[in-house]
Design a protein around this motif. Sequence first.
Motif, PDB file in Angstrom:
ATOM      1  N   SER A  60      30.297  44.292  41.557  1.00 34.44           N
ATOM      2  CA  SER A  60      30.988  44.520  40.290  1.00 34.44           C
ATOM      3  C   SER A  60      30.719  45.931  39.777  1.00 34.44           C
ATOM      4  O   SER A  60      29.614  46.466  39.911  1.00 34.44           O
ATOM      5  N   ARG A  62      31.158  46.543  36.604  1.00 32.81           N
ATOM      6  CA  ARG A  62      31.119  46.246  35.174  1.00 32.81           C
ATOM      7  C   ARG A  62      30.137  47.122  34.396  1.00 32.81           C
ATOM      8  O   ARG A  62      30.436  47.560  33.276  1.00 32.81           O
ATOM      9  N   MET A  63      28.974  47.389  34.962  1.00 33.55           N
ATOM     10  CA  MET A  63      27.907  48.061  34.222  1.00 33.55           C
ATOM     11  C   MET A  63      28.007  49.582  34.245  1.00 33.55           C
ATOM     12  O   MET A  63      27.222  50.268  33.589  1.00 33.55           O
ATOM     13  N   LYS A  69      33.366  54.118  36.293  1.00 28.77           N
ATOM     14  CA  LYS A  69      33.888  52.840  36.782  1.00 28.77           C
ATOM     15  C   LYS A  69      35.319  53.012  37.290  1.00 28.77           C
ATOM     16  O   LYS A  69      35.670  52.512  38.374  1.00 28.77           O
ATOM     17  N   LYS A  70      36.128  53.695  36.533  1.00 30.23           N
ATOM     18  CA  LYS A  70      37.523  53.888  36.929  1.00 30.23           C
ATOM     19  C   LYS A  70      37.631  54.711  38.210  1.00 30.23           C
ATOM     20  O   LYS A  70      38.446  54.399  39.095  1.00 30.23           O
ATOM     21  N   SER A 151      41.918  43.106  37.450  1.00 25.02           N
ATOM     22  CA  SER A 151      40.491  42.980  37.774  1.00 25.02           C
ATOM     23  C   SER A 151      39.591  43.636  36.739  1.00 25.02           C
ATOM     24  O   SER A 151      38.363  43.631  36.897  1.00 25.02           O
ATOM     25  N   GLY A 152      40.183  44.192  35.670  1.00 23.08           N
ATOM     26  CA  GLY A 152      39.371  44.895  34.683  1.00 23.08           C
ATOM     27  C   GLY A 152      38.645  46.082  35.300  1.00 23.08           C
ATOM     28  O   GLY A 152      37.453  46.287  35.045  1.00 23.08           O
ATOM     29  N   TRP A 153      39.383  46.863  36.115  1.00 22.79           N
ATOM     30  CA  TRP A 153      38.804  48.002  36.830  1.00 22.79           C
ATOM     31  C   TRP A 153      37.587  47.582  37.664  1.00 22.79           C
ATOM     32  O   TRP A 153      36.551  48.233  37.670  1.00 22.79           O
ATOM     33  N   SER A 155      35.786  44.736  37.378  1.00 24.38           N
ATOM     34  CA  SER A 155      34.740  44.041  36.620  1.00 24.38           C
ATOM     35  C   SER A 155      34.817  42.520  36.731  1.00 24.38           C
ATOM     36  O   SER A 155      33.903  41.819  36.311  1.00 24.38           O
ATOM     37  N   SER A 156      35.899  42.004  37.270  1.00 21.82           N
ATOM     38  CA  SER A 156      36.107  40.556  37.254  1.00 21.82           C
ATOM     39  C   SER A 156      35.260  39.828  38.294  1.00 21.82           C
ATOM     40  O   SER A 156      34.854  40.400  39.316  1.00 21.82           O
ATOM     41  N   ARG A 157      35.012  38.570  38.023  1.00 24.09           N
ATOM     42  CA  ARG A 157      34.290  37.712  38.972  1.00 24.09           C
ATOM     43  C   ARG A 157      35.089  37.538  40.255  1.00 24.09           C
ATOM     44  O   ARG A 157      34.530  37.508  41.350  1.00 24.09           O
ATOM     45  N   GLU A 160      34.525  40.564  42.513  1.00 28.35           N
ATOM     46  CA  GLU A 160      33.207  40.631  43.139  1.00 28.35           C
ATOM     47  C   GLU A 160      32.984  39.517  44.150  1.00 28.35           C
ATOM     48  O   GLU A 160      32.439  39.753  45.242  1.00 28.35           O
TER      49      GLU A 160
END
Length: 289
Positions: A60, A62-63, A69-70, A151-153, A155-157, A160
């Motif tokens: 992920s 996400r952090m 992240k992008k 996928s929220g860039w 970040s999604s489950r 991952e």
Amino acid sequence: MKQVFISLIFLLLICVSCTERVVFMHEKVTPEYAEVVSKDDVHAFSDTLITPYIYTKVSSLRMLPVKEKKQKFVELLLPSVLLAQHDLNQKIKRLEHVENWLKQHPNYIKSDSIFLFDLYKQYKCSEINELKSRLKPHPVSIVLGQAALESGWGSSRFFEEANNVFGIWSYNSGENRIKALRQRDSTNIYVRRYSSLEESVCDYYRTIARVPAYKEFRTERELSNDPNKLIPLLYAYSEVGKDYTKKLNRLIKNNNLAQYNCYSIDKKFVQTETIELAQLSKFPLKNLY
């Protein structure tokens, strides 16, 4: 005796005349495979020529800070988008070969007919022109934009755990899939699990190609690669319809995803190979089947 002699002459003529080789020049990409445990495992690129990495495992994003992240997300996904597009374009090239052959010959080459009817079955159509329309890829920027939204860039489950970039659902209990944490109307939801990001991108293109709701999009795609004309026709991708396409359009513009439309696979990883389709005689093709 005379009949035997005639038969021998006939066979000899066949052997002598079986010199016409029918070949297809295919551009094969040799990809690199990688797994991502940390952000440092994502291979960056510095120009428009991309090493064709296929990521089989991701973590992920996400952090990470938003900007990083992008960037990492694009670096992860762009090679797979270019690989998927290359494969689609090679299929179209082969279909054009079939078309050109049929203009001059009464029958299919056997290997072409197998190739063609395989695609008919996969893409749910029965004409070459329709098949070419369904196979035609659309701009990288649209694919990256939808992937980022779904996928929220990264970040999604689903991203991952299942390499599922586009949130594509599974309706078949026999396929590899994972269960969503939320239900819809008391019904369990499942999404497909893929072996790589590239497989996810290929399935996304196949979904756009097959689903009737995207027919209008495919029709416009034949005429134009302009995202401004294409994006509004993706309203069926989400329940929120036009709000989805407006959001997608803003995301693409705000993140300058159009710059990636001119990126391509580094030619160092592309080889032209000759595929022999048939060794034909000058006698009617029906003798080959």
